[in-house]
Design a protein around this motif. Structure first.
Motif, PDB file in Angstrom:
ATOM      1  N   ALA A 117      39.072  16.401  48.224  1.00 16.87           N
ATOM      2  CA  ALA A 117      38.751  14.970  48.193  1.00 16.87           C
ATOM      3  C   ALA A 117      38.291  14.548  46.802  1.00 16.87           C
ATOM      4  O   ALA A 117      38.614  13.463  46.334  1.00 16.87           O
ATOM      5  N   ALA A 118      37.549  15.402  46.122  1.00 18.28           N
ATOM      6  CA  ALA A 118      37.023  15.064  44.795  1.00 18.28           C
ATOM      7  C   ALA A 118      38.042  15.306  43.685  1.00 18.28           C
ATOM      8  O   ALA A 118      37.851  14.817  42.567  1.00 18.28           O
ATOM      9  N   ASP A 119      39.117  16.017  43.954  1.00 20.95           N
ATOM     10  CA  ASP A 119      40.127  16.298  42.926  1.00 20.95           C
ATOM     11  C   ASP A 119      40.798  15.042  42.399  1.00 20.95           C
ATOM     12  O   ASP A 119      41.281  15.019  41.282  1.00 20.95           O
ATOM     13  N   ARG A 120      40.840  13.993  43.178  1.00 16.51           N
ATOM     14  CA  ARG A 120      41.538  12.771  42.795  1.00 16.51           C
ATOM     15  C   ARG A 120      40.787  11.970  41.732  1.00 16.51           C
ATOM     16  O   ARG A 120      41.320  11.048  41.164  1.00 16.51           O
ATOM     17  N   PHE A 121      39.534  12.311  41.471  1.00 17.77           N
ATOM     18  CA  PHE A 121      38.709  11.565  40.530  1.00 17.77           C
ATOM     19  C   PHE A 121      38.515  12.377  39.259  1.00 17.77           C
ATOM     20  O   PHE A 121      37.834  13.397  39.262  1.00 17.77           O
ATOM     21  N   ASP A 122      39.110  11.899  38.154  1.00 15.86           N
ATOM     22  CA  ASP A 122      38.931  12.586  36.882  1.00 15.86           C
ATOM     23  C   ASP A 122      37.584  12.244  36.260  1.00 15.86           C
ATOM     24  O   ASP A 122      36.941  13.077  35.635  1.00 15.86           O
ATOM     25  N   LEU A 123      37.160  10.993  36.415  1.00 17.07           N
ATOM     26  CA  LEU A 123      35.926  10.527  35.812  1.00 17.07           C
ATOM     27  C   LEU A 123      35.337   9.416  36.669  1.00 17.07           C
ATOM     28  O   LEU A 123      36.061   8.527  37.115  1.00 17.07           O
ATOM     29  N   LEU A 155      27.218  -1.547  37.242  1.00  8.85           N
ATOM     30  CA  LEU A 155      27.321  -1.518  35.783  1.00  8.85           C
ATOM     31  C   LEU A 155      27.103  -2.920  35.245  1.00  8.85           C
ATOM     32  O   LEU A 155      27.387  -3.909  35.923  1.00  8.85           O
ATOM     33  N   SER A 156      26.659  -3.004  34.007  1.00 10.68           N
ATOM     34  CA  SER A 156      26.524  -4.333  33.400  1.00 10.68           C
ATOM     35  C   SER A 156      27.920  -4.909  33.176  1.00 10.68           C
ATOM     36  O   SER A 156      28.911  -4.177  33.115  1.00 10.68           O
ATOM     37  N   GLY A 157      28.011  -6.222  33.048  1.00 15.76           N
ATOM     38  CA  GLY A 157      29.308  -6.891  32.889  1.00 15.76           C
ATOM     39  C   GLY A 157      30.130  -6.373  31.722  1.00 15.76           C
ATOM     40  O   GLY A 157      31.304  -6.024  31.897  1.00 15.76           O
ATOM     41  N   PRO A 158      29.559  -6.286  30.510  1.00 18.16           N
ATOM     42  CA  PRO A 158      30.349  -5.793  29.375  1.00 18.16           C
ATOM     43  C   PRO A 158      30.827  -4.354  29.556  1.00 18.16           C
ATOM     44  O   PRO A 158      31.956  -4.019  29.210  1.00 18.16           O
ATOM     45  N   VAL A 159      29.990  -3.506  30.123  1.00 14.97           N
ATOM     46  CA  VAL A 159      30.393  -2.104  30.335  1.00 14.97           C
ATOM     47  C   VAL A 159      31.506  -2.040  31.373  1.00 14.97           C
ATOM     48  O   VAL A 159      32.507  -1.325  31.188  1.00 14.97           O
ATOM     49  N   ALA A 160      31.380  -2.768  32.463  1.00 18.31           N
ATOM     50  CA  ALA A 160      32.425  -2.776  33.493  1.00 18.31           C
ATOM     51  C   ALA A 160      33.742  -3.299  32.919  1.00 18.31           C
ATOM     52  O   ALA A 160      34.805  -2.730  33.182  1.00 18.31           O
ATOM     53  N   HIS A 161      33.683  -4.342  32.112  1.00 19.61           N
ATOM     54  CA  HIS A 161      34.893  -4.891  31.504  1.00 19.61           C
ATOM     55  C   HIS A 161      35.538  -3.865  30.574  1.00 19.61           C
ATOM     56  O   HIS A 161      36.763  -3.687  30.579  1.00 19.61           O
ATOM     57  N   ARG A 162      34.715  -3.181  29.785  1.00 18.11           N
ATOM     58  CA  ARG A 162      35.256  -2.164  28.868  1.00 18.11           C
ATOM     59  C   ARG A 162      35.924  -1.016  29.627  1.00 18.11           C
ATOM     60  O   ARG A 162      36.986  -0.542  29.253  1.00 18.11           O
ATOM     61  N   VAL A 163      35.313  -0.579  30.716  1.00 21.38           N
ATOM     62  CA  VAL A 163      35.890   0.516  31.508  1.00 21.38           C
ATOM     63  C   VAL A 163      37.182   0.074  32.179  1.00 21.38           C
ATOM     64  O   VAL A 163      38.194   0.783  32.158  1.00 21.38           O
ATOM     65  N   LEU A 164      37.178  -1.118  32.781  1.00 19.10           N
ATOM     66  CA  LEU A 164      38.359  -1.590  33.509  1.00 19.10           C
ATOM     67  C   LEU A 164      39.525  -1.934  32.597  1.00 19.10           C
ATOM     68  O   LEU A 164      40.682  -1.875  33.014  1.00 19.10           O
ATOM     69  N   SER A 165      39.247  -2.295  31.352  1.00 16.00           N
ATOM     70  CA  SER A 165      40.334  -2.670  30.437  1.00 16.00           C
ATOM     71  C   SER A 165      40.670  -1.565  29.438  1.00 16.00           C
ATOM     72  O   SER A 165      41.404  -1.812  28.489  1.00 16.00           O
ATOM     73  N   ASP A 166      40.174  -0.367  29.635  1.00 18.59           N
ATOM     74  CA  ASP A 166      40.458   0.747  28.728  1.00 18.59           C
ATOM     75  C   ASP A 166      41.943   1.091  28.784  1.00 18.59           C
ATOM     76  O   ASP A 166      42.485   1.369  29.860  1.00 18.59           O
ATOM     77  N   ASP A 217      43.486   3.722  27.825  1.00 14.86           N
ATOM     78  CA  ASP A 217      43.750   5.130  28.137  1.00 14.86           C
ATOM     79  C   ASP A 217      43.620   5.450  29.621  1.00 14.86           C
ATOM     80  O   ASP A 217      44.012   6.532  30.062  1.00 14.86           O
ATOM     81  N   ALA A 218      43.068   4.532  30.393  1.00 11.03           N
ATOM     82  CA  ALA A 218      42.883   4.770  31.828  1.00 11.03           C
ATOM     83  C   ALA A 218      44.180   4.467  32.563  1.00 11.03           C
ATOM     84  O   ALA A 218      44.723   3.371  32.459  1.00 11.03           O
ATOM     85  N   ALA A 219      44.679   5.435  33.308  1.00  8.36           N
ATOM     86  CA  ALA A 219      45.882   5.222  34.112  1.00  8.36           C
ATOM     87  C   ALA A 219      45.572   4.284  35.279  1.00  8.36           C
ATOM     88  O   ALA A 219      46.395   3.469  35.665  1.00  8.36           O
ATOM     89  N   PHE A 220      44.365   4.410  35.831  1.00 11.05           N
ATOM     90  CA  PHE A 220      43.973   3.586  36.962  1.00 11.05           C
ATOM     91  C   PHE A 220      42.454   3.496  36.976  1.00 11.05           C
ATOM     92  O   PHE A 220      41.769   4.507  36.883  1.00 11.05           O
TER      93      PHE A 220
END
Length: 117
Positions: free
Chosen positions: A44-50, A76-87, A89-92
């Motif tokens: 179950a945890a294998d699907r999560f890289d980070l 997460l704070s708004g700027p951090v969440a935005h940075r993570v979601l719009s990265d 390098d992130a496939a998903f």
């Protein structure tokens, strides 16, 4: 010596043998269940890289994200969440909780008003 013991107390020997067999069987069953639980949890945890989250309990975060167990995990704070979601390098990337706060207090939808006529 064993024959004499069996001849003298056959019921006790049979009950003791059954008790030992039951204990061995339960030990094997519990070991097999533990192994299956560990393998299932790892799969179950294998699907999560980070997993990115606000500071808090790592165990609560893992249960909340991987096993979808409801927990009170900070957002997460708004700027951090935005940075993570719009990265790029992130496939998903998917947020598991959305919300906002003012002065440290969470905002929620106003209660629905129902009219009784």
């Amino acid at each position: 010596m064993l024959r004499a013991l069996f001849a003298r107390n056959p019921l006790t020997v049979i009950l003791f043998t059954l008790l030992v067999a039951l204990a061995v069987g339960l030990g094997i069953a519990i070991t097999a269940q533990e192994r299956a639980l560990r393998q299932g949890s790892a799969r179950a945890a294998d699907r999560f890289d980070l997993i990115v989250a606000a500071p808090g309990s790592q165990t609560d975060l893992l249960f909340s994200a991987v096993y979808l167990r409801p927990t009170a995990v900070e957002l997460l704070s708004g700027p951090v969440a935005h940075r993570v979601l719009s990265d790029p390098d992130a496939a998903f990337a998917a947020p598991l909780a959305l919300g906002d706060s003012v002065a440290g207090s969470p905002l929620s939808a106003p209660p629905a008003h129902s009219s009784t006529t």
